[in-house]
Design a protein around this motif. Structure first.
Motif, short mmCIF file in Angstrom:
data_model
loop_
_atom_site.label_atom_id
_atom_site.label_comp_id
_atom_site.label_asym_id
_atom_site.label_seq_id
_atom_site.Cartn_x
_atom_site.Cartn_y
_atom_site.Cartn_z
N ARG A 45 -90.56 106.97 52.94
CA ARG A 45 -91.19 108.25 53.55
C ARG A 45 -92.21 108.02 54.54
NH1 ARG A 45 -92.29 113.21 49.51
NH2 ARG A 45 -92.66 114.70 51.36
N ARG A 46 -92.98 106.91 54.27
CA ARG A 46 -94.29 106.63 55.36
C ARG A 46 -93.36 106.19 56.59
NH1 ARG A 46 -99.29 105.94 56.67
NH2 ARG A 46 -99.88 103.73 57.39
N GLN A 47 -92.51 104.97 56.44
CA GLN A 47 -91.91 104.41 57.76
C GLN A 47 -91.32 105.71 58.59
OE1 GLN A 47 -89.25 101.47 56.42
NE2 GLN A 47 -90.47 100.82 54.66
N GLN A 48 -90.79 106.79 57.86
CA GLN A 48 -90.00 107.61 58.55
C GLN A 48 -91.06 108.60 59.21
OE1 GLN A 48 -87.35 109.40 55.61
NE2 GLN A 48 -85.72 107.87 56.25
N SER A 49 -92.07 109.09 58.39
CA SER A 49 -93.23 109.68 59.10
C SER A 49 -94.06 109.41 59.92
CB SER A 49 -93.89 110.69 57.77
OG SER A 49 -94.61 109.55 57.21
N VAL A 50 -94.40 108.01 59.93
CA VAL A 50 -95.39 107.30 60.72
C VAL A 50 -94.52 106.29 61.62
CG1 VAL A 50 -97.49 106.16 61.09
CG2 VAL A 50 -97.34 107.72 59.13
N PRO A 51 -93.71 106.48 62.38
CA PRO A 51 -93.09 105.47 63.33
C PRO A 51 -94.12 104.45 63.77
CG PRO A 51 -92.34 107.69 64.12
CD PRO A 51 -93.65 107.64 63.23
N GLY A 52 -93.48 102.98 63.55
CA GLY A 52 -94.41 102.10 63.94
C GLY A 52 -95.44 101.63 62.99
N CYS A 53 -95.52 102.33 61.68
CA CYS A 53 -96.66 101.79 60.83
C CYS A 53 -96.46 100.36 60.38
CB CYS A 53 -96.54 102.87 59.73
SG CYS A 53 -95.27 102.67 58.47
N GLU A 54 -97.61 99.61 60.29
CA GLU A 54 -97.62 98.44 59.83
C GLU A 54 -98.23 97.96 58.39
OE1 GLU A 54 -99.07 96.51 63.18
OE2 GLU A 54 -97.27 96.14 64.13
N THR A 55 -98.83 99.15 58.03
CA THR A 55 -99.55 98.93 56.92
C THR A 55 -99.32 99.97 55.87
OG1 THR A 55 -101.38 100.38 57.78
CG2 THR A 55 -101.59 98.10 57.96
N CYS A 56 -99.52 99.72 54.51
CA CYS A 56 -99.25 100.89 53.48
C CYS A 56 -100.42 101.86 53.50
CB CYS A 56 -99.24 100.05 51.97
SG CYS A 56 -100.87 99.32 51.64
N ILE A 57 -100.46 102.94 52.72
CA ILE A 57 -101.53 103.94 52.96
C ILE A 57 -102.68 103.30 52.45
CG2 ILE A 57 -102.04 106.12 51.90
CD1 ILE A 57 -99.04 106.64 51.68
N SER A 58 -102.91 102.68 51.33
CA SER A 58 -103.84 102.05 50.98
C SER A 58 -104.83 101.23 51.98
CB SER A 58 -103.90 101.25 49.55
OG SER A 58 -103.39 102.16 48.74
N CYS A 59 -104.10 100.28 52.60
CA CYS A 59 -104.56 99.44 53.64
C CYS A 59 -105.10 100.14 54.70
CB CYS A 59 -103.64 98.23 53.79
SG CYS A 59 -103.56 96.98 52.52
N GLN A 60 -104.10 101.20 55.29
CA GLN A 60 -104.45 101.88 56.31
C GLN A 60 -105.79 102.79 56.22
OE1 GLN A 60 -103.12 101.79 59.33
NE2 GLN A 60 -104.64 103.20 60.15
N GLU A 61 -106.00 103.42 55.00
CA GLU A 61 -107.14 103.96 54.49
C GLU A 61 -108.28 103.21 54.72
OE1 GLU A 61 -106.28 105.62 50.78
OE2 GLU A 61 -105.47 107.54 51.66
N LEU A 62 -108.23 101.94 54.07
CA LEU A 62 -109.48 100.99 54.28
C LEU A 62 -109.87 100.57 55.72
CD1 LEU A 62 -111.10 99.04 52.51
CD2 LEU A 62 -109.50 97.30 52.60
N ARG A 63 -108.58 100.40 56.60
CA ARG A 63 -109.11 100.12 57.87
C ARG A 63 -109.59 101.20 58.65
NH1 ARG A 63 -103.56 97.74 60.88
NH2 ARG A 63 -103.53 95.57 60.17
N GLU A 64 -109.36 102.50 58.16
CA GLU A 64 -110.00 103.56 58.98
C GLU A 64 -111.39 103.55 58.49
OE1 GLU A 64 -107.56 107.04 58.48
OE2 GLU A 64 -106.05 106.03 59.62
N ARG A 65 -111.80 103.52 57.18
CA ARG A 65 -113.00 103.48 56.55
C ARG A 65 -114.08 102.52 57.20
NH1 ARG A 65 -112.20 103.85 50.55
NH2 ARG A 65 -110.21 103.18 51.05
N CYS A 66 -113.44 101.17 57.67
CA CYS A 66 -114.19 100.08 58.33
C CYS A 66 -114.52 100.17 59.49
CB CYS A 66 -113.31 98.90 57.82
SG CYS A 66 -113.26 98.42 55.93
N ARG A 67 -113.76 101.12 60.46
CA ARG A 67 -114.00 101.40 61.71
C ARG A 67 -115.39 101.65 62.16
NH1 ARG A 67 -108.63 104.35 64.27
NH2 ARG A 67 -107.16 102.68 63.36
#
Length: 67
Positions: A45-67
């Motif tokens: 479902r994530r792969q389909q809704s976010v084309p080109g995603c490379e991370t799971c939701i947890s890791c993406q949230e962590l990346r966004e918090r660390c920016r």
């Protein structure tokens, strides 16, 4: 002469255009099956809704918090 609100709107528009361009470029490649950060599987479902995603939701949230 532009006031501070005009300058802020110009900055916001610029960042929006950059983000949209990045999103379009990412849409050209398929989403990853596994997260590049933790190697967990990425739900279909994530792969389909976010084309080109490379991370799971947890890791993406962590990346966004660390920016």
């Amino acid at each position: 002469m532009a006031d501070i609100a005009d300058l802020a709107n110009e900055q916001a528009d610029y960042h929006l255009q950059v983000a949209l361009g990045r999103h379009k470029r990412q849409g050209a490649k398929p989403s990853a099956d596994f997260c590049v950060d933790c190697d967990d599987s990425i739900p279909l479902r994530r792969q389909q809704s976010v084309p080109g995603c490379e991370t799971c939701i947890s890791c993406q949230e962590l990346r966004e918090r660390c920016r």
